[in-house]
Scaffold this motif. Sequence first.
Motif, PDB file in Angstrom:
ATOM      1  N   LEU A  38       0.845  -1.190   0.000  1.00  0.00           N
ATOM      2  CA  LEU A  38       0.000   0.000   0.000  1.00  0.00           C
ATOM      3  C   LEU A  38       0.882   1.242   0.000  1.00  0.00           C
ATOM      4  O   LEU A  38       1.779   1.371   0.841  1.00  0.00           O
ATOM      5  CB  LEU A  38      -0.916   0.000   1.235  1.00  0.00           C
ATOM      6  N   GLN A  39       0.658   2.122  -0.949  1.00  0.00           N
ATOM      7  CA  GLN A  39       1.331   3.427  -1.032  1.00  0.00           C
ATOM      8  C   GLN A  39       2.852   3.328  -0.895  1.00  0.00           C
ATOM      9  O   GLN A  39       3.489   4.088  -0.180  1.00  0.00           O
ATOM     10  CB  GLN A  39       0.762   4.377   0.032  1.00  0.00           C
ATOM     11  N   GLY A  40       3.444   2.377  -1.578  1.00  0.00           N
ATOM     12  CA  GLY A  40       4.895   2.244  -1.603  1.00  0.00           C
ATOM     13  C   GLY A  40       5.484   1.501  -0.419  1.00  0.00           C
ATOM     14  O   GLY A  40       6.703   1.379  -0.318  1.00  0.00           O
ATOM     15  N   HIS A  41       4.660   1.026   0.489  1.00  0.00           N
ATOM     16  CA  HIS A  41       5.130   0.273   1.650  1.00  0.00           C
ATOM     17  C   HIS A  41       4.662  -1.177   1.559  1.00  0.00           C
ATOM     18  O   HIS A  41       3.566  -1.447   1.079  1.00  0.00           O
ATOM     19  CB  HIS A  41       4.600   0.872   2.955  1.00  0.00           C
ATOM     20  N   THR A  42       5.496  -2.091   2.040  1.00  0.00           N
ATOM     21  CA  THR A  42       5.129  -3.497   2.124  1.00  0.00           C
ATOM     22  C   THR A  42       5.250  -3.951   3.565  1.00  0.00           C
ATOM     23  O   THR A  42       6.294  -3.766   4.199  1.00  0.00           O
ATOM     24  CB  THR A  42       6.044  -4.366   1.234  1.00  0.00           C
ATOM     25  N   ILE A  43       4.169  -4.508   4.072  1.00  0.00           N
ATOM     26  CA  ILE A  43       4.147  -5.062   5.422  1.00  0.00           C
ATOM     27  C   ILE A  43       3.788  -6.536   5.287  1.00  0.00           C
ATOM     28  O   ILE A  43       2.802  -6.879   4.651  1.00  0.00           O
ATOM     29  CB  ILE A  43       3.134  -4.340   6.325  1.00  0.00           C
ATOM     30  N   ARG A  44       4.603  -7.391   5.882  1.00  0.00           N
ATOM     31  CA  ARG A  44       4.323  -8.827   5.834  1.00  0.00           C
ATOM     32  C   ARG A  44       3.553  -9.237   7.089  1.00  0.00           C
ATOM     33  O   ARG A  44       3.934  -8.905   8.206  1.00  0.00           O
ATOM     34  CB  ARG A  44       5.598  -9.648   5.739  1.00  0.00           C
ATOM     35  N   LEU A  45       2.477  -9.976   6.866  1.00  0.00           N
ATOM     36  CA  LEU A  45       1.681 -10.558   7.939  1.00  0.00           C
ATOM     37  C   LEU A  45       1.983 -12.043   8.013  1.00  0.00           C
ATOM     38  O   LEU A  45       1.912 -12.736   6.991  1.00  0.00           O
ATOM     39  CB  LEU A  45       0.187 -10.348   7.667  1.00  0.00           C
ATOM     40  N   ASP A  46       2.348 -12.530   9.197  1.00  0.00           N
ATOM     41  CA  ASP A  46       2.577 -13.960   9.427  1.00  0.00           C
ATOM     42  C   ASP A  46       1.730 -14.405  10.612  1.00  0.00           C
ATOM     43  O   ASP A  46       1.842 -13.823  11.695  1.00  0.00           O
ATOM     44  CB  ASP A  46       4.048 -14.247   9.782  1.00  0.00           C
ATOM     45  N   LEU A 181       8.139   7.024   9.558  1.00  0.00           N
ATOM     46  CA  LEU A 181       9.547   6.626   9.521  1.00  0.00           C
ATOM     47  C   LEU A 181      10.138   6.693   8.119  1.00  0.00           C
ATOM     48  O   LEU A 181      11.304   7.039   7.951  1.00  0.00           O
ATOM     49  CB  LEU A 181       9.690   5.190  10.054  1.00  0.00           C
ATOM     50  N   ALA A 182       9.345   6.334   7.127  1.00  0.00           N
ATOM     51  CA  ALA A 182       9.835   6.268   5.742  1.00  0.00           C
ATOM     52  C   ALA A 182       8.775   6.835   4.813  1.00  0.00           C
ATOM     53  O   ALA A 182       8.090   6.091   4.121  1.00  0.00           O
ATOM     54  CB  ALA A 182      10.156   4.821   5.380  1.00  0.00           C
ATOM     55  N   PRO A 183       8.605   8.152   4.814  1.00  0.00           N
ATOM     56  CA  PRO A 183       7.560   8.752   3.981  1.00  0.00           C
ATOM     57  C   PRO A 183       7.788   8.458   2.503  1.00  0.00           C
ATOM     58  O   PRO A 183       8.910   8.449   2.021  1.00  0.00           O
ATOM     59  CB  PRO A 183       7.693  10.249   4.254  1.00  0.00           C
ATOM     60  N   THR A 184       6.695   8.183   1.818  1.00  0.00           N
ATOM     61  CA  THR A 184       6.739   8.014   0.372  1.00  0.00           C
ATOM     62  C   THR A 184       5.917   9.134  -0.233  1.00  0.00           C
ATOM     63  O   THR A 184       5.313   9.918   0.482  1.00  0.00           O
ATOM     64  CB  THR A 184       6.149   6.648  -0.050  1.00  0.00           C
ATOM     65  N   ALA A 185       5.893   9.191  -1.552  1.00  0.00           N
ATOM     66  CA  ALA A 185       5.063  10.192  -2.203  1.00  0.00           C
ATOM     67  C   ALA A 185       3.622   9.896  -1.819  1.00  0.00           C
ATOM     68  O   ALA A 185       3.052   8.901  -2.229  1.00  0.00           O
ATOM     69  CB  ALA A 185       5.243  10.137  -3.707  1.00  0.00           C
TER      70      ALA A 185
END
Length: 198
Positions: A38-46, A181-185
């Motif tokens: 989402l919006q340039g970020h990747t979060i992994r769910l385990d 922490l890591a802003p994207t456009a």
Amino acid sequence: MDTVRSFSADTEAALWQQVAADMARETDLLEYTADLHLQGHTIRLDIDIDLGGGFEGGFETTTFTAPVPASVELRFALHEQDWIHEIGKLLGLTDVQLGYPELDPAYIITTNDPAALQALLSDPASRETLQKYQELRLSLAPVHHDNMDELYLTLTKEQAIVEPAQLQEIYHLLFSLLQQLAPTAAPSGTTAPVKLNG
């Protein structure tokens, strides 16, 4: 290892509609892994559930993990208070107080920059989620000590959370922190990122 699913969407609501629909199709959620884009970020769910057997007890965990640029200088860990840490305090070990009455007594907080962490957690909604799911560990640190360039924001709860609405609440917390922490456009109208590099 279960198949790693991958979902992407333009909005958080649309992303979680996909995840909820996929989870509803699963008859067995002993292992579930998904990369959420989402919006340039990747979060992994385990989600990992081991029922154990024989003399072995089982375990269950829910973990969200997201890479963060190594240029971010902030490091922190929050984990629940317990009797071991209470004894540690009696022996002179101290944790950081951020001035948030809902977090300070509930968590052991360690960081290299208390002011930056206080700013990162300034959103009352983030603190409310941390209070709601407080038996967890939230950290921003390298995963492997031999590779300090790989920095991850990680939230681990020693419980299998399989209800999509609850998972989405925790995801929203991580996504909000990640945006700072890591802003994207980002679309106009979003808040300015918190200054976290010194």
